[in-house]
Design an enzyme around this catalytic site. Sequence first.
Site, PDB file in Angstrom:
ATOM      1  N   ASN A 210      -7.294  -3.060   0.917  1.00  0.00           N
ATOM      2  CA  ASN A 210      -6.585  -3.178   2.200  1.00  0.00           C
ATOM      3  C   ASN A 210      -7.530  -2.791   3.335  1.00  0.00           C
ATOM      4  O   ASN A 210      -8.680  -2.451   3.104  1.00  0.00           O
ATOM      5  CB  ASN A 210      -5.332  -2.298   2.182  1.00  0.00           C
ATOM      6  CG  ASN A 210      -5.693  -0.860   1.895  1.00  0.00           C
ATOM      7  OD1 ASN A 210      -6.376  -0.219   2.675  1.00  0.00           O
ATOM      8  ND2 ASN A 210      -5.257  -0.355   0.735  1.00  0.00           N
ATOM      9  N   ASP A 279      -0.766  -0.130  -4.355  1.00  0.00           N
ATOM     10  CA  ASP A 279       0.430   0.141  -5.164  1.00  0.00           C
ATOM     11  C   ASP A 279       0.278  -0.439  -6.565  1.00  0.00           C
ATOM     12  O   ASP A 279       0.922   0.026  -7.501  1.00  0.00           O
ATOM     13  CB  ASP A 279       1.665  -0.459  -4.491  1.00  0.00           C
ATOM     14  CG  ASP A 279       2.034   0.322  -3.244  1.00  0.00           C
ATOM     15  OD1 ASP A 279       1.832   1.549  -3.241  1.00  0.00           O
ATOM     16  OD2 ASP A 279       2.494  -0.298  -2.259  1.00  0.00           O
ATOM     17  N   LYS A 289     -16.709 -13.126 -14.541  1.00  0.00           N
ATOM     18  CA  LYS A 289     -16.211 -13.677 -13.281  1.00  0.00           C
ATOM     19  C   LYS A 289     -15.210 -14.808 -13.546  1.00  0.00           C
ATOM     20  O   LYS A 289     -15.493 -15.705 -14.353  1.00  0.00           O
ATOM     21  CB  LYS A 289     -17.399 -14.204 -12.461  1.00  0.00           C
ATOM     22  CG  LYS A 289     -17.009 -14.591 -11.075  1.00  0.00           C
ATOM     23  CD  LYS A 289     -18.195 -15.106 -10.285  1.00  0.00           C
ATOM     24  CE  LYS A 289     -17.703 -15.732  -9.003  1.00  0.00           C
ATOM     25  NZ  LYS A 289     -18.605 -16.718  -8.482  1.00  0.00           N
ATOM     26  N   ASP A 306       2.176   6.894  -8.022  1.00  0.00           N
ATOM     27  CA  ASP A 306       2.350   7.270  -6.613  1.00  0.00           C
ATOM     28  C   ASP A 306       1.887   8.718  -6.471  1.00  0.00           C
ATOM     29  O   ASP A 306       2.555   9.652  -6.912  1.00  0.00           O
ATOM     30  CB  ASP A 306       3.822   7.118  -6.204  1.00  0.00           C
ATOM     31  CG  ASP A 306       3.999   7.303  -4.702  1.00  0.00           C
ATOM     32  OD1 ASP A 306       3.358   8.216  -4.136  1.00  0.00           O
ATOM     33  OD2 ASP A 306       4.755   6.538  -4.101  1.00  0.00           O
ATOM     34  N   ILE A 307       0.720   8.881  -5.874  1.00  0.00           N
ATOM     35  CA  ILE A 307       0.078  10.202  -5.802  1.00  0.00           C
ATOM     36  C   ILE A 307       0.938  11.177  -4.989  1.00  0.00           C
ATOM     37  O   ILE A 307       1.184  12.313  -5.394  1.00  0.00           O
ATOM     38  CB  ILE A 307      -1.328  10.074  -5.180  1.00  0.00           C
ATOM     39  CG1 ILE A 307      -2.154   9.054  -5.977  1.00  0.00           C
ATOM     40  CG2 ILE A 307      -2.036  11.422  -5.130  1.00  0.00           C
ATOM     41  CD1 ILE A 307      -3.395   8.562  -5.274  1.00  0.00           C
ATOM     42  N   PHE A 323       2.122   9.680   4.862  1.00  0.00           N
ATOM     43  CA  PHE A 323       2.017   8.661   5.902  1.00  0.00           C
ATOM     44  C   PHE A 323       2.839   7.446   5.500  1.00  0.00           C
ATOM     45  O   PHE A 323       3.056   7.208   4.315  1.00  0.00           O
ATOM     46  CB  PHE A 323       0.557   8.237   6.085  1.00  0.00           C
ATOM     47  CG  PHE A 323      -0.158   9.058   7.110  1.00  0.00           C
ATOM     48  CD1 PHE A 323      -0.463   8.534   8.352  1.00  0.00           C
ATOM     49  CD2 PHE A 323      -0.489  10.377   6.841  1.00  0.00           C
ATOM     50  CE1 PHE A 323      -1.096   9.309   9.311  1.00  0.00           C
ATOM     51  CE2 PHE A 323      -1.126  11.156   7.791  1.00  0.00           C
ATOM     52  CZ  PHE A 323      -1.439  10.616   9.033  1.00  0.00           C
ATOM     53  N   LYS A 337      11.395   7.000   3.274  1.00  0.00           N
ATOM     54  CA  LYS A 337      10.270   7.511   2.455  1.00  0.00           C
ATOM     55  C   LYS A 337      10.243   9.043   2.445  1.00  0.00           C
ATOM     56  O   LYS A 337       9.970   9.657   1.423  1.00  0.00           O
ATOM     57  CB  LYS A 337       8.931   6.993   3.002  1.00  0.00           C
ATOM     58  CG  LYS A 337       8.534   5.679   2.378  1.00  0.00           C
ATOM     59  CD  LYS A 337       7.242   5.121   2.923  1.00  0.00           C
ATOM     60  CE  LYS A 337       7.200   3.633   2.603  1.00  0.00           C
ATOM     61  NZ  LYS A 337       6.172   2.908   3.321  1.00  0.00           N
ATOM     62  N   LYS A 341      10.698  10.393  -1.265  1.00  0.00           N
ATOM     63  CA  LYS A 341       9.521  11.036  -1.869  1.00  0.00           C
ATOM     64  C   LYS A 341       9.579  12.568  -1.736  1.00  0.00           C
ATOM     65  O   LYS A 341       8.627  13.252  -2.089  1.00  0.00           O
ATOM     66  CB  LYS A 341       8.228  10.502  -1.243  1.00  0.00           C
ATOM     67  CG  LYS A 341       7.970   9.021  -1.536  1.00  0.00           C
ATOM     68  CD  LYS A 341       6.500   8.651  -1.315  1.00  0.00           C
ATOM     69  CE  LYS A 341       6.268   7.156  -1.375  1.00  0.00           C
ATOM     70  NZ  LYS A 341       4.864   6.772  -1.325  1.00  0.00           N
TER      71      LYS A 341
HETATM   72  N1  CTP Z   1       0.820   6.752  -1.514  1.00  0.00           N
HETATM   73  C1  CTP Z   1       0.277   7.406  -2.604  1.00  0.00           C
HETATM   74  N2  CTP Z   1       0.116   6.752  -3.782  1.00  0.00           N
HETATM   75  C2  CTP Z   1       0.475   5.471  -3.911  1.00  0.00           C
HETATM   76  C3  CTP Z   1       1.033   4.770  -2.798  1.00  0.00           C
HETATM   77  C4  CTP Z   1       1.184   5.448  -1.611  1.00  0.00           C
HETATM   78  O1  CTP Z   1      -0.062   8.589  -2.496  1.00  0.00           O
HETATM   79  N3  CTP Z   1       0.298   4.856  -5.067  1.00  0.00           N
HETATM   80  C5  CTP Z   1       1.047   7.497  -0.270  1.00  0.00           C
HETATM   81  C6  CTP Z   1       0.199   7.056   0.914  1.00  0.00           C
HETATM   82  O2  CTP Z   1      -0.991   7.788   0.969  1.00  0.00           O
HETATM   83  C7  CTP Z   1       1.119   7.362   2.066  1.00  0.00           C
HETATM   84  C8  CTP Z   1       2.511   7.173   1.516  1.00  0.00           C
HETATM   85  O3  CTP Z   1       2.363   7.246   0.093  1.00  0.00           O
HETATM   86  O4  CTP Z   1       1.014   8.728   2.460  1.00  0.00           O
HETATM   87  C9  CTP Z   1       3.226   5.913   1.871  1.00  0.00           C
HETATM   88  O5  CTP Z   1       2.436   4.797   1.653  1.00  0.00           O
HETATM   89  P1  CTP Z   1       2.988   3.354   2.024  1.00  0.00           P
HETATM   90  O6  CTP Z   1       2.011   2.326   1.579  1.00  0.00           O
HETATM   91  O7  CTP Z   1       3.471   3.295   3.438  1.00  0.00           O
HETATM   92  O8  CTP Z   1       4.292   3.280   1.189  1.00  0.00           O
HETATM   93  P2  CTP Z   1       4.566   3.047  -0.295  1.00  0.00           P
HETATM   94  O9  CTP Z   1       5.057   4.345  -0.855  1.00  0.00           O
HETATM   95  O10 CTP Z   1       3.414   2.419  -0.992  1.00  0.00           O
HETATM   96  O11 CTP Z   1       5.813   2.060  -0.191  1.00  0.00           O
HETATM   97  P3  CTP Z   1       5.835   0.511   0.257  1.00  0.00           P
HETATM   98  O12 CTP Z   1       4.482  -0.045   0.010  1.00  0.00           O
HETATM   99  O13 CTP Z   1       6.890  -0.030  -0.600  1.00  0.00           O
HETATM  100  O14 CTP Z   1       6.218   0.518   1.719  1.00  0.00           O
END
Ligand code: CTP
Length: 400
Positions: A210, A279, A289, A306-307, A323, A337, A341
Amino acid sequence: MTILNKKILLGVTGGIAAYKSADLVRKLRQAGAEVRVAMTEAATRLVTPLTFQALSGHQVMLDWEQPESDFAMDHIALARWADVILIAPATADFMAHLAHGFASDVLSTLCLATTAPLVVAPAMNQQMWQHPAVQANTAQLAARGVHLVGPSSGDQACGDVGEGRMVEPHELVVFLSTLFQSSNRLKGKTVLITAGPTQESIDPVRYLSNHSSGKMGYALAQAALDEGAEVIIVTGPSASRPPVSASVIHVTTAQQMYDAVMGEIATVDIFIAAAAVSDYRCEQVATQKIKKNSDQYHLILQRNPDILAAVANLENRPFVFGFAAETENILENARAKLRQKKLDMIAVNDVSNPKIGFLSDRNKLTILWKDGEKELQVSPKIMLAHDVMDVMLEQFNIEG
Ligand code: CTP
């Protein structure tokens, strides 16, 4: 945040960014500070002392004898007078002088003769900034408690593009304000911050990722350091440089980020998840390749851990701050969220606006917690990071 009535000694060294320091003097004085200027000889070849004299309202301290000068202070008195010494721009040569404690000109002598905090804004060609000698000097200064601001990245006077530009004068004003304000509120605390993107391999040459630059996470790390915290950054690949005083763990994938965070979390007081974590990862990474043999190609993706949620669910959890990057229903999604969370605080940014967020040096955030929220205005990420710390420390009882 104020520098009202503060005594600022500005040291100007011989980098082309010295022309910006004239504007810096104006901005410092507009903010209510008293400014005196000392210049190296090289700096005087770029901007005349008269410019700084006119803007500061005081005679400039120079290397050579000034027999006709009405300079009321010698260099020791000037070093004692200063509440802070700001070197902007700081050339590679001057930083080497500082790192090795030389007193070969008036400015380096002033830096040795003071007990005031020293703030250094490096400015040089990007290749020079990357040189191991410059990096070693920078690390040595940081280890000695010198505050380093920047450099920032972008077009350079020499035609190069990269990291090495002096940060803008208004950002230096903000930095000084926060320096005077921050009071080691996180002394004795350990802050762990995830930053940057993660990369998930598809095959040996491609990956899923990303647009995250890591800059917001690094700015938060700097703000936590400025508050006296020990800071650990777990960062995905980023072109930006994390603050020198933080311990940095480099990772590539979400799983590696998860493992690194879990390896450190036991001693952490505050966890900030600023990384844009993928994700999903590829269920299987192709060993060779992938060839374009068909019109469509399907990847099967597997959820990554999800950390943030994992840390929030720990039995002995630290303060947890997440965030949310959203493109629609910004506040509703962020509040969901926060709840789902089980976070203490969440910062949400609208990533659909290209002027702020991911790749930009500026950002706009709204901070939400269980029974409140605060909207922070668009500003440079380092300033925003200090505002985030303020909200966190005002709303929660986590001071050191
Ligand atoms: N985050 C994380 N580990 C993941 C995904 C997200 O620790 N595998 C944390 C990000 O660092 C951020 C927060 O979760 O602090 C939210 O990330 P975001 O991408 O906005 O949301 P998601 O939880 O991934 O939900 P979605 O993509 O469905 O909006």
